[in-house]
Design an enzyme around this catalytic site. Structure first.
Site, mmCIF file in Angstrom:
data_model
loop_
_atom_site.group_PDB
_atom_site.id
_atom_site.type_symbol
_atom_site.label_atom_id
_atom_site.label_comp_id
_atom_site.label_asym_id
_atom_site.label_seq_id
_atom_site.Cartn_x
_atom_site.Cartn_y
_atom_site.Cartn_z
ATOM 1 N N ASP A 93 79.418 78.593 -3.731
ATOM 2 C CA ASP A 93 80.318 79.153 -3.693
ATOM 3 C C ASP A 93 80.785 80.898 -3.657
ATOM 4 O O ASP A 93 80.057 81.154 -4.110
ATOM 5 C CB ASP A 93 80.719 79.094 -6.341
ATOM 6 C CG ASP A 93 79.747 80.187 -6.758
ATOM 7 O OD1 ASP A 93 78.701 80.192 -6.012
ATOM 8 O OD2 ASP A 93 79.078 79.183 -8.076
ATOM 9 N N SER A 94 81.939 81.613 -5.121
ATOM 10 C CA SER A 94 81.398 82.480 -4.758
ATOM 11 C C SER A 94 81.257 83.836 -5.050
ATOM 12 O O SER A 94 81.167 84.984 -4.493
ATOM 13 C CB SER A 94 83.154 83.873 -3.865
ATOM 14 O OG SER A 94 83.909 83.251 -4.876
ATOM 15 N N PHE A 97 83.729 82.620 -10.051
ATOM 16 C CA PHE A 97 83.786 82.744 -11.465
ATOM 17 C C PHE A 97 82.144 83.750 -12.842
ATOM 18 O O PHE A 97 83.074 83.925 -14.068
ATOM 19 C CB PHE A 97 83.406 81.075 -11.948
ATOM 20 C CG PHE A 97 83.088 80.240 -12.919
ATOM 21 C CD1 PHE A 97 84.583 80.515 -13.937
ATOM 22 C CD2 PHE A 97 82.085 80.136 -13.479
ATOM 23 C CE1 PHE A 97 84.598 79.637 -15.049
ATOM 24 C CE2 PHE A 97 82.123 79.532 -14.978
ATOM 25 C CZ PHE A 97 83.665 79.139 -16.173
ATOM 26 N N GLN A 189 94.583 78.398 -7.799
ATOM 27 C CA GLN A 189 94.983 79.155 -8.560
ATOM 28 C C GLN A 189 96.018 78.792 -9.530
ATOM 29 O O GLN A 189 96.754 77.663 -8.997
ATOM 30 C CB GLN A 189 94.514 80.479 -8.703
ATOM 31 C CG GLN A 189 92.821 80.588 -8.782
ATOM 32 C CD GLN A 189 91.800 79.581 -10.110
ATOM 33 O OE1 GLN A 189 92.687 79.723 -11.362
ATOM 34 N NE2 GLN A 189 90.971 80.249 -10.055
ATOM 35 N N ASP A 266 81.982 68.456 -8.701
ATOM 36 C CA ASP A 266 79.911 70.041 -9.249
ATOM 37 C C ASP A 266 80.080 70.113 -10.807
ATOM 38 O O ASP A 266 81.382 70.001 -11.265
ATOM 39 C CB ASP A 266 79.528 70.944 -8.331
ATOM 40 C CG ASP A 266 80.937 72.486 -9.043
ATOM 41 O OD1 ASP A 266 79.987 73.049 -9.609
ATOM 42 O OD2 ASP A 266 81.858 72.652 -9.156
ATOM 43 N N CYS A 304 70.564 50.842 -16.225
ATOM 44 C CA CYS A 304 69.950 51.629 -15.022
ATOM 45 C C CYS A 304 68.509 51.280 -14.917
ATOM 46 O O CYS A 304 67.376 50.707 -15.385
ATOM 47 C CB CYS A 304 69.375 53.257 -16.030
ATOM 48 S SG CYS A 304 69.094 54.953 -14.129
ATOM 49 N N HIS A 335 66.930 61.304 -14.776
ATOM 50 C CA HIS A 335 68.300 60.322 -14.881
ATOM 51 C C HIS A 335 69.633 60.245 -14.841
ATOM 52 O O HIS A 335 69.866 59.590 -15.198
ATOM 53 C CB HIS A 335 67.741 59.836 -16.471
ATOM 54 C CG HIS A 335 69.057 58.546 -17.287
ATOM 55 N ND1 HIS A 335 68.495 57.662 -16.768
ATOM 56 C CD2 HIS A 335 70.054 59.183 -18.120
ATOM 57 C CE1 HIS A 335 70.125 56.646 -17.492
ATOM 58 N NE2 HIS A 335 70.162 57.660 -18.042
#
Length: 373
Positions: A93-94, A97, A189, A266, A304, A335
């Protein structure tokens, strides 16, 4: 090479798509979830373990790596891939944030953002050009434009002014980017305002990027509002470019995002809640540190087939978490990431069969019911 994106199949009942994203460090089957490795490590996981759970790409954080150990050091090591021994794709990311989260420690100017480090209070400056320089030194396959991230809620006029600056910064980012083996994505945005989102998409398409991210969501707005913004934003985005929804990772949100046409996600959620003893299961979230699991000798999720669920019980993992043993966090993290990556694999299978809505209904019926937990 930079990247290329091939659409393989469009689901007939939704906006969902199957794609193949080709990068210098390998191909990625989309839609995909990207585990977050903020400090050049996915917390408690080795690269071998990430490969074992079929992670195709991970994310690292420009802001944190700029402060420690420094992008020049990582460049000297041969880039992030060599530094952390992960030879598959990486996205950075830049830092926008994180910088804009420092509301009391930063000052926004047209040239960039002045801020104080959350570590030691030292003063720093990041401009669009500086953010790109740092990310070129880090050497990820996909990097992000430096954007202004308005808090939620923000009034219309503030978001409109912020958006205009983000567009100007996006142009500067593209001009500053020089590495042909990296792809620079633009970030949409506009808050929750339909016309501003449209304005943002159109401006970024005009600049031209190989991929587009949706920023400014999952920042405190109601779930229904987030889905509403996706409903009117995603259809405006180019069909032939990857679409990335930033910071979203709850299982139910991944399913709904894919249905609306998102390709990449993400979030720190799976690793963060794992450190506090909470795991995803097919029947909903389970907080294994709770007293009710002290003598529960069943797996975290009986449905699972991950290494953890095949070999350890809720009682044992609860014991580890309560005693603050490192293995406890390793097992819950393993997990949770397996659960999300396996979910994405099942989603891709459902898209291929044009059966995503049926999959969504069955998955959410069990996951949100929580009856058997």
């Amino acid at each position: 090479m930079s990247i290329s994106f091939n659409l393989l199949h469009r689901e007939i009942n939704t906006r969902a798509r199957l794609g193949k994203l080709k990068t210098p460090h390998g191909d990625i089957d989309t839609p995909i979830f990207m585990p977050v490795g903020t400090q050049a490590t996915v917390k408690s996981m080795t690269p071998d373990e990430l490969e074992n759970i079929k992670a195709q790409i991970i994310l690292s954080n420009t802001y944190h790596l700029y402060l420690r150990p420094g992008s020049s050091l990582i460049d000297e090591a041969g880039g992030l891939h060599n530094f952390m021994n992960w030879q598959k794709p990486i996205l950075t990311d830049s830092g926008g944030f994180q910088v804009f989260s420092l509301s009391d420690l930063r000052e926004i100017k047209e040239e960039g953002v002045y801020f104080r480090s959350h570590l030691d209070g030292s003063r720093h400056f990041i401009s669009p050009e500086k953010a790109i320089q740092i990310q070129m030194e880090l050497g990820a396959d996909i990097i992000m434009a430096f954007d202004e991230c308005p808090p939620y809620p923000s009034d219309y006029d503030y978001v409109a002014r912020s958006l205009e600056r983000t567009v100007r910064w996006a142009r500067r980012c593209k001009k500053a980017h020089e590495r042909e083996d990296q792809a620079l994505f633009g970030i949409i945005q506009g808050g929750v305002y339909r016309d501003l989102r449209k304005q943002s998409v159109e401006a970024l398409i005009d600049i031209g990027f190989p991929g587009y991210a949706i920023g400014g969501l999952s920042v405190g707005e109601e779930k229904e509002k987030m889905l509403e913004v996706l409903d009117f934003t995603v259809p405006l985005m180019p069909e032939n470019k990857p679409r990335y929804l930033m910071g979203v990772g709850a299982p139910e949100d991944l399913v709904e995002g894919v249905i609306r046409g998102v390709d990449m996600f993400d979030c720190v959620l799976p690793t963060r809640i794992a450190r506090h003893g909470t795991v995803f299961t097919s029947q909903g979230r389970l907080t294994v540190r709770n007293a009710g699991y002290e003598r529960d000798f069943t797996p975290l999720d009986p449905e699972c087939d991950c290494y953890v669920c095949k070999n350890y019980t809720r009682a044992y993992i609860r014991h580890l978490i309560k005693r603050k043993e490192i293995l406890g966090v390793r097992l819950t993290t393993y997990h949770n990431l397996y659960f999300l990556l396996s979910l994405m694999e099942k989603i891709r299978g459902a898209i291929k069969e044009d059966a995503l809505l049926e999959f969504r209904d069955e998955f959410l019926r069990k996951y949100l019911n929580k009856a058997s937990i």
